[in-house]
Write a protein that holds these residues in place. Sequence first.
Motif, PDB file in Angstrom:
ATOM      1  N   UNK A  38       9.516  79.912  84.431  1.00 49.26           N
ATOM      2  CA  UNK A  38      10.211  79.619  85.678  1.00 49.26           C
ATOM      3  C   UNK A  38      11.661  79.207  85.395  1.00 49.26           C
ATOM      4  N   UNK A  39      12.571  79.815  86.114  1.00 50.37           N
ATOM      5  CA  UNK A  39      13.986  79.454  86.023  1.00 50.37           C
ATOM      6  C   UNK A  39      14.240  78.326  87.024  1.00 50.37           C
ATOM      7  N   UNK A  40      14.685  77.188  86.519  1.00 48.21           N
ATOM      8  CA  UNK A  40      14.965  76.041  87.379  1.00 48.21           C
ATOM      9  C   UNK A  40      16.422  76.126  87.822  1.00 48.21           C
ATOM     10  N   UNK A  41      16.640  76.779  88.960  1.00 47.42           N
ATOM     11  CA  UNK A  41      17.992  77.086  89.432  1.00 47.42           C
ATOM     12  C   UNK A  41      18.831  75.843  89.697  1.00 47.42           C
TER      13      UNK A  41
ATOM     14  N   UNK B  86      23.210  79.705  88.151  1.00 45.78           N
ATOM     15  CA  UNK B  86      21.839  80.155  88.398  1.00 45.78           C
ATOM     16  C   UNK B  86      21.751  81.663  88.608  1.00 45.78           C
ATOM     17  N   UNK B  87      22.619  82.233  89.448  1.00 41.38           N
ATOM     18  CA  UNK B  87      22.561  83.673  89.710  1.00 41.38           C
ATOM     19  C   UNK B  87      22.789  84.471  88.433  1.00 41.38           C
ATOM     20  N   UNK B  88      23.668  83.986  87.566  1.00 38.69           N
ATOM     21  CA  UNK B  88      23.900  84.656  86.283  1.00 38.69           C
ATOM     22  C   UNK B  88      22.646  84.615  85.410  1.00 38.69           C
ATOM     23  N   UNK B  89      21.990  83.472  85.354  1.00 34.97           N
ATOM     24  CA  UNK B  89      20.779  83.330  84.543  1.00 34.97           C
ATOM     25  C   UNK B  89      19.659  84.226  85.061  1.00 34.97           C
ATOM     26  N   UNK B  90      19.551  84.323  86.375  1.00 36.58           N
ATOM     27  CA  UNK B  90      18.524  85.186  86.973  1.00 36.58           C
ATOM     28  C   UNK B  90      18.845  86.648  86.677  1.00 36.58           C
TER      29      UNK B  90
ATOM     30  N   UNK C 117      20.297  81.453 100.135  1.00 38.76           N
ATOM     31  CA  UNK C 117      21.654  81.740  99.637  1.00 38.76           C
ATOM     32  C   UNK C 117      21.604  82.190  98.178  1.00 38.76           C
ATOM     33  N   UNK C 118      20.804  81.522  97.368  1.00 45.66           N
ATOM     34  CA  UNK C 118      20.667  81.917  95.971  1.00 45.66           C
ATOM     35  C   UNK C 118      20.098  83.332  95.869  1.00 45.66           C
ATOM     36  N   UNK C 119      19.109  83.648  96.689  1.00 40.89           N
ATOM     37  CA  UNK C 119      18.524  84.994  96.692  1.00 40.89           C
ATOM     38  C   UNK C 119      19.577  86.032  97.073  1.00 40.89           C
ATOM     39  N   UNK C 120      20.356  85.744  98.092  1.00 45.48           N
ATOM     40  CA  UNK C 120      21.415  86.676  98.517  1.00 45.48           C
ATOM     41  C   UNK C 120      22.478  86.844  97.443  1.00 45.48           C
TER      42      UNK C 120
ATOM     43  N   UNK D  39       9.657  83.790  88.255  1.00 40.10           N
ATOM     44  CA  UNK D  39       9.723  82.698  89.224  1.00 40.10           C
ATOM     45  C   UNK D  39      11.047  81.940  89.103  1.00 40.10           C
ATOM     46  N   UNK D  40      11.599  81.581  90.260  1.00 44.98           N
ATOM     47  CA  UNK D  40      12.848  80.820  90.308  1.00 44.98           C
ATOM     48  C   UNK D  40      12.656  79.713  91.341  1.00 44.98           C
ATOM     49  N   UNK D  41      12.877  78.460  90.919  1.00 44.45           N
ATOM     50  CA  UNK D  41      12.697  77.364  91.869  1.00 44.45           C
ATOM     51  C   UNK D  41      13.987  76.584  92.089  1.00 44.45           C
TER      52      UNK D  41
END
Length: 154
Positions: free
Chosen positions: A133-136, A143-147, A16-19, A105-107
Amino acid sequence: MKTLIAYFSRTGITKKLAEDTAKKTGADLFAIEPVKKYSGSYLLCVAEAKLENLKNARPAIVSKPQNLSEYDTVVVMFPIWWFTCPNIMLTFLEENDFAGKRIIPVCTYGSSGKGSSEAAMQKACPQASFTSCIEATALKDKAADAIAEAIAVD
C-alpha cells in the motif's frame, strides 16, 4: 498495459489525488460511490464506519466499472477509516473479477497510517496480485509521482 484508477472519496482529498494521478499517467478513472451516502459530519461518519466494521457490512455500490477485463493494473484509492480501508472498498473488490490483475492500493489518512487495510483487501480479493500500500499522505505532493512509478513497474 492499461490502468484503471478506482477511488472512493468522501471529502474530495482522495478524488483530487486520483484525478492528479490520472492526468500524470493517462489512466482511466472510476468513482466508487455508495448507494446510501455517508454523513457529511465527520463524527457521524466515524460512527457509521465503526458500525460497518463491527457488522462486517458490505455497503452497496451504485455501479461497477465497464470493461474491467481490459485493465492489467487497477489502482484502488481510499481514505483510512477506523484504522483500515472503508468497507465499501471490500464490496468493490469482492463484487468484481480481479483474477490475474495487479492491484496497487493507495491510502490517504489524517493520522493513523494504512492500518490493516492491506490484509483486509487481500482477504477480500485473493485472486489478484497486490503491491504494498502506498501511503499518499506521508508523501505529500510527491504522491502522484510515487503512484505513477508503481504503475510503470511491470
